[in-house]
Design a protein around this motif. Structure first.
Motif, mmCIF file in Angstrom:
data_model
loop_
_atom_site.group_PDB
_atom_site.id
_atom_site.type_symbol
_atom_site.label_atom_id
_atom_site.label_comp_id
_atom_site.label_asym_id
_atom_site.label_seq_id
_atom_site.Cartn_x
_atom_site.Cartn_y
_atom_site.Cartn_z
ATOM 1 N N PHE A 2 -5.961 8.887 0.187
ATOM 2 C CA PHE A 2 -4.517 7.951 0.906
ATOM 3 C C PHE A 2 -4.964 6.774 0.531
ATOM 4 N N GLU A 3 -3.922 5.688 -0.153
ATOM 5 C CA GLU A 3 -3.905 4.980 -0.801
ATOM 6 C C GLU A 3 -2.766 3.695 -0.462
ATOM 7 N N ARG A 4 -2.918 2.636 -0.137
ATOM 8 C CA ARG A 4 -1.233 1.660 0.045
ATOM 9 C C ARG A 4 -1.951 0.307 0.174
ATOM 10 N N VAL A 5 -0.785 -0.184 -0.280
ATOM 11 C CA VAL A 5 -0.427 -1.709 -0.744
ATOM 12 C C VAL A 5 -0.529 -2.776 0.222
ATOM 13 N N SER A 6 -2.043 -2.804 0.579
ATOM 14 C CA SER A 6 -1.574 -3.861 1.550
ATOM 15 C C SER A 6 -2.632 -5.093 0.962
ATOM 16 N N SER A 7 -2.675 -6.220 1.970
ATOM 17 C CA SER A 7 -3.077 -7.338 1.611
ATOM 18 C C SER A 7 -4.577 -6.989 2.787
ATOM 19 N N ASN A 8 -4.371 -6.196 3.461
ATOM 20 C CA ASN A 8 -5.299 -6.136 5.209
ATOM 21 C C ASN A 8 -5.642 -4.774 4.477
ATOM 22 N N SER A 9 -7.460 -4.564 4.103
ATOM 23 C CA SER A 9 -7.665 -3.750 4.040
ATOM 24 C C SER A 9 -8.545 -2.661 4.374
ATOM 25 N N THR A 10 -8.095 -2.846 5.989
ATOM 26 C CA THR A 10 -8.047 -1.935 7.204
ATOM 27 C C THR A 10 -7.284 -1.192 6.815
ATOM 28 N N VAL A 11 -6.009 -0.501 6.514
ATOM 29 C CA VAL A 11 -5.047 0.045 6.199
ATOM 30 C C VAL A 11 -5.009 0.833 5.673
ATOM 31 N N THR A 12 -6.341 0.716 4.078
ATOM 32 C CA THR A 12 -6.646 1.786 3.373
ATOM 33 C C THR A 12 -7.327 2.385 3.086
#
Length: 479
Positions: A231-241
């Motif tokens: 699972f990969e999500r582009v986000s500045s929040n490291s807790t959501v990927t």
């Protein structure tokens, strides 16, 4: 299904005269005459149950505090009032239950949202059909994608997380792998069966979904050193990927089940999430019972029972450590290599919720009590205390934010009447005049809260009051 967020906010405005400012309700000074129901009008409720309406009246008669009575009336039926889409599809009940201000259904939330209504199903056939409908809907969700945590009813809807990798299947809102998603589906079916004796929900599709669930849990033991899930999500929040190209941090195969995400939907630090593994121990034991006593498949029953025992043995070996001040306590997450993290997450399953969620045969009560003392102390890095209140928080909503759900669970798991009363009074002080529970509030200012409409927290609060009405009526009357 229609979006109900604006409707719920308008309903609050109409009944309280409060003004919504940003994400909070401000400028209130509630008086007894202000405690008018915040529920939608009967014609606008998404589901009604005579049994639930009757118990609301009965419980309110045992509450002397008008604000507490008002909170119970608003919160306990909130799931039924605002989140249910029920219909008959292909001759079978179907229930799609959104979480509130996020217009999607989580396997975890939907089960937890209707769980407090379970004791009343035998006196209300409509309510019984609601449970059957949710079991049927969750079966379809698992068959669609056993790794997904949240779903849409409308297969044409495009998720706000459409850029996540891998791309979701139609009908999937979010594909975060969380052990408890599958466990909650098992809990729902088992609980319904034990309450009603109705085995009609255990049809061929449910059987297929449960076998897929067990296969998925076995795969995530990662005994061959790998997993098909990422699972990969582009986000500045490291807790959501998930780190390491979506695969998560490495684990040593020791019999535990890896979970890429926590019940908060935050990523795990170490993938062996202990509260969820304990939940799996019980869920697998429940499946074993169903397949032995109802389905008549002794081989699969034994497979589930052995799996449950293997996970429990691994928990007892790898998740319990000696703390300098608290004795033996449970770790929140481990990796099998010896690394552990000692925190909690106020969502369920959690370490503190173990006593509420899981049968006592599956955990060590002495270790639990030590763990509970640790978690409710300021030795826990996510225990916050401020001007507005104190309680457990977690990484999901940031530092200094307290979860009402954590306070509710503290009361649910307490044997101390003074502690229970203290918890309820905190909840009464921190709803900010809205008449509902929230996801979080700031430790120094309860007007800074998240989520106006969080049906799970509302119904859980109602469950707490219902529990006190049944077990400690004099205590409830004294508040």
């Amino acid at each position: 299904m229609i979006s109900r967020r604006k409707f719920v906010q308008d309903s609050i405005l109409a009944t309280t005269g409060l003004t919504i400012m940003g994400n909070s309700l401000r400028g209130f000074a509630l008086k007894p005459q202000d405690f008018k129901s915040n529920r939608p009008l009967p014609s606008q409720r998404t589901f009604t149950s005579k049994a639930i309406e009757d118990i609301i009246i009965k419980v309110k008669q045992g509450i002397s505090n008008p604000e507490l009575s008002w909170l119970f009336e608003n919160c306990f039926p909130n799931t039924l009032d605002t989140t249910v889409d029920f219909e008959i599809i292909d001759g079978k009940p179907d229930a799609f239950i959104i979480t509130g201000d996020i217009d999607a259904m989580w396997l975890r939330d939907s089960t937890a949202q209707i769980w407090p209504y379970l004791p009343f199903v035998n006196t209300d056939n409509k309510l019984k059909d609601l449970f059957k409908g949710l079991i049927n809907r969750q079966t379809q969700c698992i068959l669609l994608d056993p790794y997904a945590n949240a779903f849409f009813k409308d297969l044409t809807r495009v998720s706000e997380w459409k850029d996540d990798r891998p791309k979701q299947k139609p009908g999937v809102h979010e594909r975060k792998w969380e052990i408890d998603s599958l466990c909650y589906a098992i809990r729902l079916a088992y609980g319904y069966y034990k309450e009603t004796g109705d085995i009609s929900v255990f049809d061929s599709q449910w059987d297929q979904a449960m076998r897929l669930a067990v296969q998925t849990l076995e795969t995530e033991q990662r005994k061959n050193g790998s997993t098909p899930y990422y699972f990969e999500r582009v986000s500045s929040n490291s807790t959501v990927t998930a780190p390491f190209y979506g695969k998560g941090r490495p684990v040593k195969a020791v019999g535990l089940i890896a979970s890429s995400f926590r019940p908060s939907d935050d990523g795990t630090l170490f993938p062996f999430l202990i509260p969820s593994n304990l939940f799996a121990v019980e869920a697998l034991a429940q499946l074993s019972e169903i397949y032995k006593e109802v389905v008549g498949d002794s081989e699969f029953s034994k497979r589930c029972a052995n799996f449950s025992s293997e996970v429990l043995q691994a928990i007892n070996r790898f998740a319990i450590s000696e703390h300098l001040d608290y004795g033996k306590i449970y770790a929140y997450e481990v990796d099998g290599f010896g690394n552990k993290v000692f925190i909690d997450d106020p969502n369920i399953p959690s370490l503190i919720a173990m006593k509420y969620l899981i049968h006592g045969a599956y955990y060590n009560s002495e270790v639990y009590n030590n763990t509970r003392r640790y978690l409710l102390s300021q030795d826990n890095p996510y225990y916050f205390k401020g001007k507005a209140g104190e309680g457990q928080g977690g990484p999901h909503a940031g530092m200094d934010t307290i979860w009402p759900m954590g306070i509710i669970l503290r009361a649910m798991t307490s044997t101390d009447d003074k502690e229970i009363v203290w918890c309820i009074r905190q909840l009464m002080r921190t709803h900010n005049g809205s008449g509902f529970m929230h996801e979080t509030f700031h430790k120094d200012d309860a007007s800074k809260y998240s989520r106006d409409w969080f049906a799970w927290a509302n119904t859980l609060f109602g469950e707490l009051i219902l529990k006190l009405h049944k077990e400690k009526p004099q205590l409830l009357q004294s508040i």
